[in-house]
Design a protein around this motif. Structure first.
Motif, mmCIF file in Angstrom:
data_model
loop_
_atom_site.group_PDB
_atom_site.id
_atom_site.type_symbol
_atom_site.label_atom_id
_atom_site.label_comp_id
_atom_site.label_asym_id
_atom_site.label_seq_id
_atom_site.Cartn_x
_atom_site.Cartn_y
_atom_site.Cartn_z
ATOM 1 N N ILE A 43 0.871 -1.289 -0.048
ATOM 2 C CA ILE A 43 -0.291 0.067 0.140
ATOM 3 C C ILE A 43 0.652 1.241 -0.022
ATOM 4 C CG2 ILE A 43 -1.965 1.292 1.048
ATOM 5 C CD1 ILE A 43 -2.613 -1.255 2.632
ATOM 6 N N TYR A 44 1.021 2.031 -0.940
ATOM 7 C CA TYR A 44 1.728 3.171 -1.297
ATOM 8 C C TYR A 44 1.232 4.405 -0.768
ATOM 9 C CZ TYR A 44 4.711 0.247 -4.019
ATOM 10 O OH TYR A 44 5.246 -0.817 -4.471
ATOM 11 N N SER A 45 1.857 5.200 0.107
ATOM 12 C CA SER A 45 1.225 6.679 0.760
ATOM 13 C C SER A 45 2.112 7.760 0.269
ATOM 14 C CB SER A 45 1.297 6.135 2.118
ATOM 15 O OG SER A 45 0.483 5.204 2.451
ATOM 16 N N MET A 46 1.320 8.788 -0.179
ATOM 17 C CA MET A 46 1.867 10.064 -0.434
ATOM 18 C C MET A 46 1.377 10.918 0.542
ATOM 19 S SD MET A 46 1.458 10.885 -4.555
ATOM 20 C CE MET A 46 2.425 12.486 -4.242
ATOM 21 N N LEU A 47 2.193 11.355 1.360
ATOM 22 C CA LEU A 47 2.020 12.207 2.689
ATOM 23 C C LEU A 47 2.084 13.541 2.382
ATOM 24 C CD1 LEU A 47 3.601 10.297 5.576
ATOM 25 C CD2 LEU A 47 1.346 10.041 4.618
ATOM 26 N N TYR A 48 1.227 14.413 2.785
ATOM 27 C CA TYR A 48 1.320 15.951 2.443
ATOM 28 C C TYR A 48 1.294 16.337 0.895
ATOM 29 C CZ TYR A 48 1.858 15.833 7.622
ATOM 30 O OH TYR A 48 1.777 15.655 8.973
ATOM 31 N N LEU A 79 -2.460 11.512 1.365
ATOM 32 C CA LEU A 79 -2.964 12.105 2.608
ATOM 33 C C LEU A 79 -2.637 13.710 2.257
ATOM 34 C CD1 LEU A 79 -1.687 9.773 5.349
ATOM 35 C CD2 LEU A 79 -4.065 10.106 4.382
ATOM 36 N N CYS A 80 -3.625 14.624 2.900
ATOM 37 C CA CYS A 80 -3.529 15.899 2.500
ATOM 38 C C CYS A 80 -3.942 16.782 3.825
ATOM 39 C CB CYS A 80 -4.370 16.272 1.289
ATOM 40 S SG CYS A 80 -3.632 15.845 -0.280
#
Length: 148
Positions: A43-48, A79-80
């Motif tokens: 599961i890939y996550s881009m934060l901010y 995630l933003c």
């Protein structure tokens, strides 16, 4: 947290975005996420992601649109900050928006993280400076500029 023994995300699954994050960094991350390979299940996550510059955001969207045609089973979480929901990335992906409220009590989340971040064989490592042999810690202050 549904699988307490499953490891936390690895460095290649998370991109912590800042205004200085380059298009190349975002491109490499999206390629790892969207190009099918043998390491499935991540599961890939881009934060901010809302902090990316306009140019980087535009290039990221173009690459995402191009690559997603080759893989319909990717798993990507962006995630933003809700206060910046009108910036480029949150606007482009707004049709997929889910307002997130933690579903577990804070104490349970803390126990879960302590399980994963505790050094099992304490030695003369940096973990000895944190409470309960944790390999990570947060140092904060209510006042700015106090040397922490």
């Amino acid at each position: 947290m549904n699988s307490p023994l499953q490891p936390l995300p690895t460095f290649d699954e998370v991109l912590l975005c800042t205004p200085q994050t380059s298009a190349e960094q975002v491109g490499l991350f999206l390629r790892r996420c969207l190009i099918p390979c043998g390491g499935g299940g991540k599961i890939y996550s881009m934060l901010y992601a809302d902090e990316l510059s306009y140019d980087v955001s535009c290039r990221a969207e173009e690459l995402f649109q191009h690559l997603q045609r080759y893989n319909s089973t990717y798993r990507l979480v962006i995630l933003c900050n809700c206060e910046r929901e009108h910036s480029y990335i949150p606007s482009v992906f707004s049709q997929y928006k889910v307002h997130m409220i933690p579903q577990r009590p804070l104490a349970e989340i803390q126990r879960y993280l302590q399980h994963h971040y505790r050094v099992t064989q304490p030695s003369s490592s940096a973990a000895s400076v944190f409470k309960d042999n944790m390999c990570v810690g947060i140092v904060s202050s209510k006042r700015a500029g106090v040397g922490k």
